[in-house]
Design an enzyme around this catalytic site. Sequence first.
Site, mmCIF file in Angstrom:
data_model
loop_
_atom_site.group_PDB
_atom_site.id
_atom_site.type_symbol
_atom_site.label_atom_id
_atom_site.label_comp_id
_atom_site.label_asym_id
_atom_site.label_seq_id
_atom_site.Cartn_x
_atom_site.Cartn_y
_atom_site.Cartn_z
ATOM 1 N N CYS A 3 -27.236 2.185 -11.969
ATOM 2 C CA CYS A 3 -26.275 3.139 -11.676
ATOM 3 C C CYS A 3 -27.002 4.626 -11.726
ATOM 4 O O CYS A 3 -27.261 4.787 -12.881
ATOM 5 C CB CYS A 3 -25.347 3.290 -12.164
ATOM 6 S SG CYS A 3 -23.715 4.384 -12.141
ATOM 7 N N ASP A 35 -10.233 4.643 -0.078
ATOM 8 C CA ASP A 35 -9.188 5.186 -1.521
ATOM 9 C C ASP A 35 -9.794 6.346 -2.024
ATOM 10 O O ASP A 35 -11.655 6.453 -2.312
ATOM 11 C CB ASP A 35 -7.953 4.627 -1.812
ATOM 12 C CG ASP A 35 -8.786 3.963 -3.271
ATOM 13 O OD1 ASP A 35 -10.232 3.500 -3.497
ATOM 14 O OD2 ASP A 35 -8.249 3.445 -4.010
ATOM 15 N N GLU A 62 0.724 -0.913 -0.012
ATOM 16 C CA GLU A 62 -0.269 -0.042 0.072
ATOM 17 C C GLU A 62 0.994 1.190 0.112
ATOM 18 O O GLU A 62 0.676 2.311 -0.604
ATOM 19 C CB GLU A 62 -1.167 0.142 1.063
ATOM 20 C CG GLU A 62 -2.471 -1.287 0.909
ATOM 21 C CD GLU A 62 -2.994 -0.678 -0.154
ATOM 22 O OE1 GLU A 62 -3.089 0.211 -0.471
ATOM 23 O OE2 GLU A 62 -3.470 -1.511 -0.766
ATOM 24 N N CYS A 108 -14.847 1.969 -14.542
ATOM 25 C CA CYS A 108 -15.283 2.716 -14.031
ATOM 26 C C CYS A 108 -14.402 3.714 -13.536
ATOM 27 O O CYS A 108 -13.998 4.254 -12.761
ATOM 28 C CB CYS A 108 -16.046 2.920 -12.272
ATOM 29 S SG CYS A 108 -17.095 3.899 -12.513
ATOM 30 N N CYS A 138 -20.484 -1.760 -18.306
ATOM 31 C CA CYS A 138 -20.372 -2.154 -17.515
ATOM 32 C C CYS A 138 -21.960 -2.801 -16.697
ATOM 33 O O CYS A 138 -22.632 -2.584 -17.119
ATOM 34 C CB CYS A 138 -20.515 -0.258 -16.578
ATOM 35 S SG CYS A 138 -20.504 -0.326 -14.927
ATOM 36 N N CYS A 166 -19.298 2.711 -19.236
ATOM 37 C CA CYS A 166 -20.786 2.562 -18.898
ATOM 38 C C CYS A 166 -21.341 1.911 -19.968
ATOM 39 O O CYS A 166 -22.173 0.770 -19.842
ATOM 40 C CB CYS A 166 -21.810 3.935 -18.679
ATOM 41 S SG CYS A 166 -20.973 4.935 -17.616
ATOM 42 N N TYR A 183 -6.644 5.512 4.843
ATOM 43 C CA TYR A 183 -7.141 4.195 4.234
ATOM 44 C C TYR A 183 -5.834 3.183 3.636
ATOM 45 O O TYR A 183 -6.500 2.040 4.001
ATOM 46 C CB TYR A 183 -6.527 4.799 2.369
ATOM 47 C CG TYR A 183 -7.027 4.367 1.262
ATOM 48 C CD1 TYR A 183 -7.367 3.355 1.489
ATOM 49 C CD2 TYR A 183 -4.894 3.774 1.466
ATOM 50 C CE1 TYR A 183 -7.059 1.627 0.462
ATOM 51 C CE2 TYR A 183 -5.091 2.748 0.092
ATOM 52 C CZ TYR A 183 -6.496 1.922 -0.286
ATOM 53 O OH TYR A 183 -6.434 1.011 -0.597
HETATM 54 FE FE1 SF4 Z 1 -19.194 3.486 -13.504
HETATM 55 FE FE2 SF4 Z 1 -21.777 3.655 -13.358
HETATM 56 FE FE3 SF4 Z 1 -20.892 4.312 -15.855
HETATM 57 FE FE4 SF4 Z 1 -20.325 1.545 -14.014
HETATM 58 S S1 SF4 Z 1 -22.586 2.141 -15.012
HETATM 59 S S2 SF4 Z 1 -19.146 2.144 -15.135
HETATM 60 S S3 SF4 Z 1 -20.477 2.147 -12.385
HETATM 61 S S4 SF4 Z 1 -20.172 5.308 -13.805
#
Ligand code: SF4
Length: 314
Positions: free
Chosen positions: A202, A140, A39, A187, A196, A193, A122
Amino acid sequence: MKKEVFFEKEILKWFDQHGRKHLPWRKKNITAYEVWVSEIMLQQTQVSRVIEYYNRFVQKFPTIFDLAKASWEEFYPYYAGLGYYNRGRNMLQCAKVVVEKYKGFFPKNKQDLIDLPGIGEYTASAILSFAYNKNELAKDTNIKKVFGRYFAGGKSEKVDFESLEKQLIAPKKQLNAAIMDFASSICIKIPRCGECPLRKYCEYYQTDAKKEFIQKKTKEVFPTRDASVVVTLHKNHKEYYSVNKKNYKPFVLSSKYNTRESIKEYFQSKYGLTLAVRPPHKKYYQNGKPVMDVNAQILMGENKFFVYPKTKIV
Ligand code: SF4
Protein backbone atom coordinates in the site's frame (compact mmCIF):
# COMPACT_ATOMS: atom_id res chain seq x y z
CA MET A 1 4.18 -10.30 -7.33
CA LYS A 2 2.58 -7.34 -9.06
CA LYS A 3 0.80 -5.04 -6.67
CA GLU A 4 -2.48 -5.35 -8.64
CA VAL A 5 -2.37 -9.15 -8.33
CA PHE A 6 -1.54 -8.90 -4.64
CA PHE A 7 -4.39 -6.45 -4.13
CA GLU A 8 -7.11 -8.63 -5.56
CA LYS A 9 -5.79 -11.83 -4.07
CA GLU A 10 -5.62 -10.39 -0.55
CA ILE A 11 -8.82 -8.39 -0.61
CA LEU A 12 -10.83 -11.38 -1.87
CA LYS A 13 -9.29 -13.55 0.80
CA TRP A 14 -10.25 -10.95 3.40
CA PHE A 15 -13.78 -10.78 1.98
CA ASP A 16 -14.13 -14.52 2.16
CA GLN A 17 -13.45 -14.40 5.91
CA HIS A 18 -15.05 -11.10 6.89
CA GLY A 19 -17.46 -10.07 4.12
CA ARG A 20 -21.04 -9.07 4.99
CA LYS A 21 -22.59 -11.94 3.10
CA HIS A 22 -25.74 -11.83 5.20
CA LEU A 23 -26.91 -8.57 3.60
CA PRO A 24 -30.17 -9.27 1.74
CA TRP A 25 -28.86 -7.69 -1.48
CA ARG A 26 -25.83 -9.97 -1.50
CA LYS A 27 -27.89 -13.03 -2.41
CA LYS A 28 -27.06 -15.13 -5.46
CA ASN A 29 -28.96 -14.39 -8.65
CA ILE A 30 -30.06 -10.97 -7.52
CA THR A 31 -32.16 -9.11 -10.08
CA ALA A 32 -31.33 -5.70 -11.53
CA TYR A 33 -34.46 -4.38 -9.82
CA GLU A 34 -33.26 -5.56 -6.40
CA VAL A 35 -29.77 -4.13 -6.93
CA TRP A 36 -31.32 -0.83 -7.98
CA VAL A 37 -33.63 -0.67 -4.91
CA SER A 38 -30.74 -1.40 -2.54
CA GLU A 39 -28.37 1.06 -4.18
CA ILE A 40 -30.88 3.90 -4.17
CA MET A 41 -31.63 3.27 -0.49
CA LEU A 42 -27.95 3.00 0.41
CA GLN A 43 -27.21 6.47 -0.90
CA GLN A 44 -26.62 8.55 2.25
CA THR A 45 -28.26 5.98 4.56
CA GLN A 46 -26.52 3.52 6.88
CA VAL A 47 -26.50 -0.13 5.90
CA SER A 48 -28.14 -1.23 9.16
CA ARG A 49 -31.14 1.08 8.55
CA VAL A 50 -31.43 0.09 4.92
CA ILE A 51 -31.78 -3.64 5.67
CA GLU A 52 -35.17 -3.15 7.29
CA TYR A 53 -36.42 -0.72 4.62
CA TYR A 54 -35.18 -2.93 1.83
CA ASN A 55 -36.85 -6.09 3.16
CA ARG A 56 -40.19 -4.33 3.66
CA PHE A 57 -39.97 -2.67 0.27
CA VAL A 58 -39.27 -5.78 -1.80
CA GLN A 59 -41.95 -7.67 0.09
CA LYS A 60 -44.50 -5.01 -0.84
CA PHE A 61 -43.17 -4.41 -4.36
CA PRO A 62 -41.49 -7.69 -5.36
CA THR A 63 -41.05 -6.71 -9.01
CA ILE A 64 -40.66 -3.55 -10.98
CA PHE A 65 -44.18 -4.10 -12.38
CA ASP A 66 -45.62 -3.87 -8.86
CA LEU A 67 -43.73 -0.67 -8.22
CA ALA A 68 -44.59 0.92 -11.56
CA LYS A 69 -48.30 0.51 -10.78
CA ALA A 70 -48.02 2.18 -7.37
CA SER A 71 -49.15 5.71 -6.64
CA TRP A 72 -47.03 8.06 -4.53
CA GLU A 73 -49.43 7.46 -1.63
CA GLU A 74 -48.91 3.70 -1.85
CA PHE A 75 -45.17 4.06 -2.28
CA TYR A 76 -44.54 6.67 0.40
CA PRO A 77 -45.05 4.55 3.59
CA TYR A 78 -42.34 2.16 2.37
CA TYR A 79 -39.91 4.97 1.72
CA ALA A 80 -40.72 7.50 4.46
CA GLY A 81 -37.81 8.00 6.82
CA LEU A 82 -35.08 7.56 4.23
CA GLY A 83 -35.16 11.27 3.42
CA TYR A 84 -34.22 12.85 0.11
CA TYR A 85 -37.73 12.68 -1.29
CA ASN A 86 -36.61 13.55 -4.81
CA ARG A 87 -34.84 10.23 -4.74
CA GLY A 88 -38.16 8.56 -3.91
CA ARG A 89 -40.00 10.40 -6.68
CA ASN A 90 -37.26 9.41 -9.11
CA MET A 91 -37.62 5.77 -8.06
CA LEU A 92 -41.29 5.74 -8.95
CA GLN A 93 -40.65 7.57 -12.20
CA CYS A 94 -37.77 5.26 -13.11
CA ALA A 95 -39.91 2.15 -12.51
CA LYS A 96 -42.56 3.46 -14.86
CA VAL A 97 -40.00 4.24 -17.60
CA VAL A 98 -38.34 0.80 -17.29
CA VAL A 99 -41.74 -0.91 -17.64
CA GLU A 100 -42.97 1.26 -20.51
CA LYS A 101 -39.75 1.63 -22.48
CA TYR A 102 -37.85 -1.57 -21.61
CA LYS A 103 -40.71 -3.99 -20.89
CA GLY A 104 -39.67 -4.23 -17.24
CA PHE A 105 -35.99 -5.06 -17.77
CA PHE A 106 -33.30 -2.62 -16.77
CA PRO A 107 -31.13 -2.02 -19.84
CA LYS A 108 -27.70 -3.63 -20.01
CA ASN A 109 -26.08 -0.62 -21.57
CA LYS A 110 -24.47 1.88 -19.20
CA GLN A 111 -25.58 5.03 -20.98
CA ASP A 112 -29.19 3.79 -21.21
CA LEU A 113 -29.10 3.18 -17.46
CA ILE A 114 -27.68 6.62 -16.74
CA ASP A 115 -30.45 8.18 -18.84
CA LEU A 116 -33.06 6.76 -16.43
CA PRO A 117 -34.39 9.05 -13.66
CA GLY A 118 -32.21 9.05 -10.54
CA ILE A 119 -29.51 6.73 -11.89
CA GLY A 120 -25.96 8.02 -11.97
CA GLU A 121 -22.67 6.53 -13.08
CA TYR A 122 -22.13 4.60 -9.85
CA THR A 123 -25.61 3.05 -9.64
CA ALA A 124 -25.42 2.10 -13.33
CA SER A 125 -22.10 0.31 -12.72
CA ALA A 126 -23.48 -1.43 -9.63
CA ILE A 127 -26.46 -2.77 -11.62
CA LEU A 128 -24.22 -3.94 -14.47
CA SER A 129 -21.78 -5.60 -12.10
CA PHE A 130 -24.05 -7.16 -9.45
CA ALA A 131 -27.03 -8.14 -11.62
CA TYR A 132 -25.54 -8.57 -15.09
CA ASN A 133 -22.05 -9.77 -14.13
CA LYS A 134 -20.40 -7.17 -16.32
CA ASN A 135 -16.76 -6.30 -15.89
CA GLU A 136 -17.48 -2.96 -14.23
CA LEU A 137 -15.91 -1.36 -11.19
CA ALA A 138 -18.59 0.49 -9.24
CA LYS A 139 -16.61 3.63 -8.49
CA ASP A 140 -18.16 5.09 -5.38
CA THR A 141 -16.28 7.09 -2.75
CA ASN A 142 -15.19 3.88 -1.03
CA ILE A 143 -13.48 2.42 -4.06
CA LYS A 144 -11.90 5.76 -4.83
CA LYS A 145 -10.60 5.98 -1.26
CA VAL A 146 -9.13 2.44 -1.18
CA PHE A 147 -7.61 2.66 -4.66
CA GLY A 148 -6.38 6.17 -3.97
CA ARG A 149 -4.57 5.02 -0.83
CA TYR A 150 -3.28 1.69 -2.08
CA PHE A 151 -2.22 2.70 -5.58
CA ALA A 152 -1.49 6.41 -5.19
CA GLY A 153 -0.61 7.16 -1.55
CA GLY A 154 -3.97 8.80 -0.84
CA LYS A 155 -4.33 10.82 -4.03
CA SER A 156 -7.33 9.24 -5.75
CA GLU A 157 -7.19 11.82 -8.56
CA LYS A 158 -3.93 10.16 -9.66
CA VAL A 159 -5.47 6.70 -10.04
CA ASP A 160 -5.94 5.48 -13.60
CA PHE A 161 -9.22 3.59 -13.07
CA GLU A 162 -9.57 2.63 -16.70
CA SER A 163 -6.26 0.83 -16.81
CA LEU A 164 -6.84 -0.78 -13.39
CA GLU A 165 -10.22 -2.03 -14.52
CA LYS A 166 -8.39 -4.03 -17.20
CA GLN A 167 -5.54 -5.19 -15.00
CA LEU A 168 -7.72 -6.51 -12.20
CA ILE A 169 -8.84 -9.86 -13.46
CA ALA A 170 -11.05 -11.11 -10.62
CA PRO A 171 -14.83 -10.96 -11.23
CA LYS A 172 -15.77 -7.33 -10.64
CA LYS A 173 -18.95 -8.38 -8.85
CA GLN A 174 -16.88 -9.92 -6.05
CA LEU A 175 -14.27 -7.21 -6.12
CA ASN A 176 -16.86 -4.45 -5.78
CA ALA A 177 -18.51 -6.13 -2.81
CA ALA A 178 -15.14 -6.85 -1.18
CA ILE A 179 -13.88 -3.28 -1.54
CA MET A 180 -17.14 -1.85 -0.19
CA ASP A 181 -16.92 -3.98 2.95
CA PHE A 182 -13.20 -3.45 3.33
CA ALA A 183 -13.63 0.32 3.07
CA SER A 184 -16.22 0.34 5.81
CA SER A 185 -14.30 -1.74 8.31
CA ILE A 186 -10.53 -1.62 7.63
CA CYS A 187 -9.65 1.21 5.26
CA ILE A 188 -11.87 3.63 7.19
CA LYS A 189 -11.37 7.33 7.84
CA ILE A 190 -8.47 6.68 10.18
CA PRO A 191 -7.32 3.48 8.45
CA ARG A 192 -6.66 0.38 10.51
CA CYS A 193 -3.39 -0.27 8.67
CA GLY A 194 -1.98 -2.34 11.50
CA GLU A 195 -4.63 -4.98 10.75
CA CYS A 196 -4.66 -4.57 6.98
CA PRO A 197 -3.61 -7.44 4.70
CA LEU A 198 -2.76 -4.96 1.92
CA ARG A 199 -0.17 -2.91 3.75
CA LYS A 200 2.84 -4.66 2.20
CA TYR A 201 2.26 -2.85 -1.10
CA CYS A 202 0.00 0.00 0.00
CA GLU A 203 1.47 3.33 -1.14
CA TYR A 204 -0.25 5.16 1.67
CA TYR A 205 1.21 2.86 4.27
CA GLN A 206 4.66 3.05 2.70
CA THR A 207 4.96 6.84 2.90
CA ASP A 208 7.34 7.60 5.77
CA ALA A 209 5.16 10.13 7.55
CA LYS A 210 2.13 7.88 7.57
CA LYS A 211 4.17 4.85 8.47
CA GLU A 212 5.54 6.60 11.51
CA PHE A 213 2.07 7.73 12.51
CA ILE A 214 0.57 4.33 11.93
CA GLN A 215 3.31 2.44 13.76
CA LYS A 216 2.90 4.73 16.73
CA LYS A 217 -0.82 4.18 16.66
CA THR A 218 -0.76 0.44 16.15
CA LYS A 219 1.62 -0.05 19.07
CA GLU A 220 -1.12 1.06 21.40
CA VAL A 221 -4.00 -0.28 19.40
CA PHE A 222 -6.25 -2.88 20.95
CA PRO A 223 -6.79 -5.70 18.40
CA THR A 224 -10.38 -4.68 17.69
CA ARG A 225 -10.61 -6.77 14.57
CA ASP A 226 -10.15 -9.96 16.58
CA ALA A 227 -12.27 -8.94 19.56
CA SER A 228 -15.57 -10.59 20.34
CA VAL A 229 -18.37 -8.33 21.56
CA VAL A 230 -20.52 -8.53 24.68
CA VAL A 231 -23.71 -6.59 23.97
CA THR A 232 -25.88 -5.38 26.83
CA LEU A 233 -29.30 -4.73 25.36
CA HIS A 234 -31.33 -2.44 27.59
CA LYS A 235 -34.02 0.20 27.84
CA ASN A 236 -32.77 3.33 29.59
CA HIS A 237 -30.69 1.03 31.78
CA LYS A 238 -33.88 0.07 33.61
CA GLU A 239 -34.83 -3.06 31.70
CA TYR A 240 -32.30 -5.50 30.30
CA TYR A 241 -32.93 -8.11 27.63
CA SER A 242 -31.63 -11.64 27.55
CA VAL A 243 -32.17 -14.78 25.50
CA ASN A 244 -31.78 -16.79 28.66
CA LYS A 245 -34.86 -17.40 30.77
CA LYS A 246 -33.22 -18.59 33.98
CA ASN A 247 -30.36 -16.13 34.36
CA TYR A 248 -29.64 -12.83 32.72
CA LYS A 249 -27.00 -13.19 30.01
CA PRO A 250 -25.76 -10.47 27.66
CA PHE A 251 -25.42 -11.25 23.97
CA VAL A 252 -21.98 -12.46 22.94
CA LEU A 253 -21.10 -11.96 19.28
CA SER A 254 -18.02 -13.18 17.45
CA SER A 255 -15.32 -10.89 16.09
CA LYS A 256 -17.23 -10.82 12.79
CA TYR A 257 -19.54 -8.34 14.49
CA ASN A 258 -17.07 -6.04 16.15
CA THR A 259 -18.23 -2.73 14.73
CA ARG A 260 -21.32 -0.74 15.72
CA GLU A 261 -22.59 -1.03 12.18
CA SER A 262 -22.26 -4.81 12.07
CA ILE A 263 -23.87 -5.22 15.51
CA LYS A 264 -26.87 -3.29 14.15
CA GLU A 265 -26.92 -5.43 11.04
CA TYR A 266 -26.78 -8.61 13.12
CA PHE A 267 -29.80 -7.70 15.27
CA GLN A 268 -31.65 -6.36 12.26
CA SER A 269 -31.24 -9.45 10.14
CA LYS A 270 -31.55 -12.01 12.96
CA TYR A 271 -34.30 -10.44 15.10
CA GLY A 272 -35.79 -7.66 12.94
CA LEU A 273 -34.72 -5.03 15.48
CA THR A 274 -33.32 -1.57 14.85
CA LEU A 275 -30.77 -0.67 17.52
CA ALA A 276 -28.87 2.36 18.70
CA VAL A 277 -25.41 1.06 19.55
CA ARG A 278 -22.96 2.99 21.72
CA PRO A 279 -19.21 2.84 21.11
CA PRO A 280 -17.45 0.12 23.16
CA HIS A 281 -17.09 1.31 26.78
CA LYS A 282 -14.65 -1.36 27.88
CA LYS A 283 -11.90 -3.24 26.06
CA TYR A 284 -10.10 -6.06 27.82
CA TYR A 285 -8.70 -9.56 27.51
CA GLN A 286 -10.51 -12.65 28.74
CA ASN A 287 -8.56 -15.90 28.76
CA GLY A 288 -6.05 -14.11 26.56
CA LYS A 289 -8.68 -13.16 23.98
CA PRO A 290 -9.74 -9.56 23.26
CA VAL A 291 -13.28 -8.60 24.24
CA MET A 292 -15.29 -5.37 24.02
CA ASP A 293 -18.36 -4.40 26.06
CA VAL A 294 -21.05 -2.47 24.24
CA ASN A 295 -24.44 -1.05 25.26
CA ALA A 296 -27.36 -0.98 22.86
CA GLN A 297 -31.03 0.01 22.90
CA ILE A 298 -33.93 -1.20 20.79
CA LEU A 299 -35.32 1.69 18.71
CA MET A 300 -37.74 -0.21 16.51
CA GLY A 301 -39.11 -3.73 16.32
CA GLU A 302 -40.79 -6.10 18.69
CA ASN A 303 -38.80 -7.24 21.73
CA LYS A 304 -38.38 -11.02 21.54
CA PHE A 305 -36.30 -11.52 24.65
CA PHE A 306 -36.71 -12.06 28.37
CA VAL A 307 -36.84 -8.85 30.36
CA TYR A 308 -34.80 -8.36 33.52
CA PRO A 309 -35.02 -5.37 35.84
CA LYS A 310 -31.75 -3.74 36.78
CA THR A 311 -31.84 -5.24 40.24
CA LYS A 312 -31.61 -8.76 38.80
CA ILE A 313 -28.48 -8.20 36.81
CA VAL A 314 -26.27 -6.05 38.98
FE1 SF4 B 1 -6.01 1.34 3.72
FE2 SF4 B 1 -3.50 0.99 2.90
FE3 SF4 B 1 -3.97 1.26 5.47
FE4 SF4 B 1 -4.72 -0.94 4.20
S1 SF4 B 1 -2.64 -0.26 4.55
S2 SF4 B 1 -5.97 0.21 5.67
S3 SF4 B 1 -5.28 -0.14 2.20
S4 SF4 B 1 -4.33 2.79 3.91
